[in-house]
Design a protein around this motif. Structure first.
Motif, short mmCIF file in Angstrom:
data_model
loop_
_atom_site.label_atom_id
_atom_site.label_comp_id
_atom_site.label_asym_id
_atom_site.label_seq_id
_atom_site.Cartn_x
_atom_site.Cartn_y
_atom_site.Cartn_z
N PHE A 148 0.86 -1.19 0.00
CA PHE A 148 0.00 0.00 0.00
C PHE A 148 0.89 1.23 0.00
O PHE A 148 1.86 1.30 0.77
CB PHE A 148 -0.89 0.01 1.25
CG PHE A 148 -1.95 -1.06 1.24
CD1 PHE A 148 -3.23 -0.78 0.81
CD2 PHE A 148 -1.66 -2.34 1.66
CE1 PHE A 148 -4.22 -1.76 0.79
CE2 PHE A 148 -2.64 -3.34 1.65
CZ PHE A 148 -3.91 -3.05 1.20
N MET A 149 0.58 2.20 -0.85
CA MET A 149 1.41 3.40 -0.96
C MET A 149 0.58 4.53 -1.58
O MET A 149 -0.46 4.27 -2.19
CB MET A 149 2.63 3.11 -1.83
CG MET A 149 2.29 2.65 -3.25
SD MET A 149 3.62 1.72 -4.04
CE MET A 149 4.75 3.06 -4.44
N HIS A 150 1.05 5.75 -1.43
CA HIS A 150 0.29 6.88 -1.99
C HIS A 150 0.55 7.07 -3.48
O HIS A 150 -0.35 7.07 -4.30
CB HIS A 150 0.59 8.17 -1.23
CG HIS A 150 -0.19 9.33 -1.78
ND1 HIS A 150 -1.56 9.41 -1.66
CD2 HIS A 150 0.18 10.42 -2.51
CE1 HIS A 150 -2.00 10.50 -2.28
NE2 HIS A 150 -0.96 11.14 -2.80
N HIS A 151 1.82 7.28 -3.84
CA HIS A 151 2.13 7.66 -5.23
C HIS A 151 2.10 6.46 -6.19
O HIS A 151 2.47 5.34 -5.82
CB HIS A 151 3.52 8.30 -5.31
CG HIS A 151 3.56 9.67 -4.69
ND1 HIS A 151 3.75 9.87 -3.34
CD2 HIS A 151 3.42 10.90 -5.24
CE1 HIS A 151 3.75 11.17 -3.09
NE2 HIS A 151 3.54 11.83 -4.22
N ASN A 152 1.73 6.74 -7.43
CA ASN A 152 1.72 5.71 -8.47
C ASN A 152 3.15 5.42 -8.92
O ASN A 152 3.90 6.34 -9.25
CB ASN A 152 0.85 6.13 -9.66
CG ASN A 152 1.16 7.51 -10.18
OD1 ASN A 152 1.20 8.46 -9.42
ND2 ASN A 152 1.40 7.64 -11.48
N PRO A 153 3.51 4.13 -9.00
CA PRO A 153 4.86 3.77 -9.42
C PRO A 153 5.00 3.57 -10.93
O PRO A 153 6.08 3.22 -11.40
CB PRO A 153 5.11 2.45 -8.68
CG PRO A 153 3.76 1.83 -8.56
CD PRO A 153 2.76 2.95 -8.49
N VAL A 154 3.91 3.78 -11.67
CA VAL A 154 3.93 3.61 -13.13
C VAL A 154 3.31 4.88 -13.72
O VAL A 154 2.29 5.36 -13.22
CB VAL A 154 3.10 2.36 -13.53
CG1 VAL A 154 2.90 2.27 -15.03
CG2 VAL A 154 3.78 1.09 -13.03
N PRO A 155 3.93 5.45 -14.79
CA PRO A 155 3.35 6.67 -15.38
C PRO A 155 1.95 6.41 -15.93
O PRO A 155 1.68 5.31 -16.43
CB PRO A 155 4.33 7.04 -16.51
CG PRO A 155 5.21 5.87 -16.71
CD PRO A 155 5.16 5.02 -15.47
N ILE A 156 1.08 7.42 -15.83
CA ILE A 156 -0.27 7.24 -16.36
C ILE A 156 -0.42 7.86 -17.75
O ILE A 156 -1.50 7.86 -18.32
CB ILE A 156 -1.35 7.79 -15.38
CG1 ILE A 156 -1.30 9.31 -15.27
CG2 ILE A 156 -1.21 7.14 -14.01
CD1 ILE A 156 -2.56 9.89 -14.62
N HIS A 157 0.66 8.43 -18.26
CA HIS A 157 0.67 9.01 -19.61
C HIS A 157 -0.22 10.24 -19.73
O HIS A 157 -0.81 10.50 -20.77
CB HIS A 157 0.37 7.93 -20.67
CG HIS A 157 1.37 6.82 -20.60
ND1 HIS A 157 2.56 6.85 -21.28
CD2 HIS A 157 1.40 5.70 -19.86
CE1 HIS A 157 3.28 5.78 -20.97
NE2 HIS A 157 2.60 5.07 -20.11
#
Ligand SMILES: [Fe+2]
Ligand SMILES: [Fe+2]
Length: 274
Positions: A148-157
């Motif tokens: 569980f984490m706040h920031h997305n670890p993969v770009p959403i483009h």
């Protein structure tokens, strides 16, 4: 195993509005909705942006609200939070290195709550100290792991969102990749968008958030876009073989209609004309 994920609750001073909506009222509404329909969940995870301006009062209020919730509540911090003020109110959640990172035993395996906060930035961080802690946990834990984490670890483009994603995504990816067999799912927030995908074969998902809603404007260069979409949280069901995540739009105020039965014999073209 059934769990709940709220994200981006953005608590603020009583009466203040964000994106035309009242985050305190929406948090209360989300809790009432989730406890009414999913009171049998074994835990609620809130994946950051707990306070909109990192105010100590918001953390104190959050602490008193969750004291009354009849299931364990696990908190993470996001870019809108203030780590120091948060840990002054929740000292038990800060680890020896000063990060808000901790492990929670679940009925199926272990949840690891991660800290992706950095000072004076909306972007996410995952430094070597945090990576070392995560590696040690992943080595030591036997059963399935839920991150569980706040920031997305993969770009959403979407360019403006990708400027503030997890900037240390490569380090994060390299840390989790050797344990891909052990990590069942990554739950994140931050984007205020319903998202799903995978990283090194590990699935991830994010619900929209309990207050203001984003919109994926793929042509945006500078401004983050928003839209009047319903406030939401996630309900997650897991078995040893499967994971199902729902985004429940508790803010939807429209009608919910009956749609017939699942029985094959009941489906008739003439009677189903609407
Ligand atoms: Fe947020
Ligand atoms: Fe955020």
């Amino acid at each position: 195993m059934k769990i709940l994920q709220f994200t981006d609750i953005h608590l603020t001073r009583q009466g203040d509005i964000i994106g035309g909506r009242d985050p305190n009222a929406n948090f209360a509404k989300a809790l009432a909705h989730a406890l009414d329909l999913h009171g049998d969940a074994e835990a609620l995870f809130i994946t950051g942006d707990l306070s909109d301006w990192g105010d100590e009062d918001d953390y104190a209020r959050l602490k008193s609200i969750i004291a009354d919730i009849p299931m364990p509540v696990h908190l993470m911090i996001g870019n809108h939070d203030d780590r120091q003020l948060f840990t002054s109110v929740f000292p038990e959640l800060g680890n020896a290195d000063g990060f808000v990172q901790y492990a929670v035993k679940m009925s199926q395996g272990t949840a690891l709550c991660l800290d992706t906060w950095g000072p004076n930035t909306h972007a996410g961080h995952f430094c070597e100290d945090r990576a070392r802690w995560l590696t040690a946990q992943l080595k030591q834990i036997e059963g399935p792991v839920w991150l569980f984490m706040h920031h997305n670890p993969v770009p959403i483009h979407v360019a403006p969102m990708d400027k503030i994603m997890l900037l240390d995504a490569e380090r994060f990816g390299a840390t989790i990749a050797p344990f891909a067999q052990k990590i069942r799912h990554i739950f994140h927030g931050h984007c205020h968008l319903p998202l799903s995908g995978s990283l090194h074969g590990i699935p991830f998902s994010a619900p929209r958030g309990t207050n203001h809603a984003g919109w994926p404007d793929f042509s945006a260069t500078r401004l983050l876009a928003s839209a009047e979409l319903p406030e939401s949280y996630a309900v997650i069901f897991a078995t040893p073989d499967s994971v199902m995540t729902h985004m429940v739009e508790f803010g939807y105020a429209g009608e919910i209609k009956g749609e017939g039965t699942p029985d094959y014999a009941d489906w008739d073209r003439m009677t189903m004309v609407r």
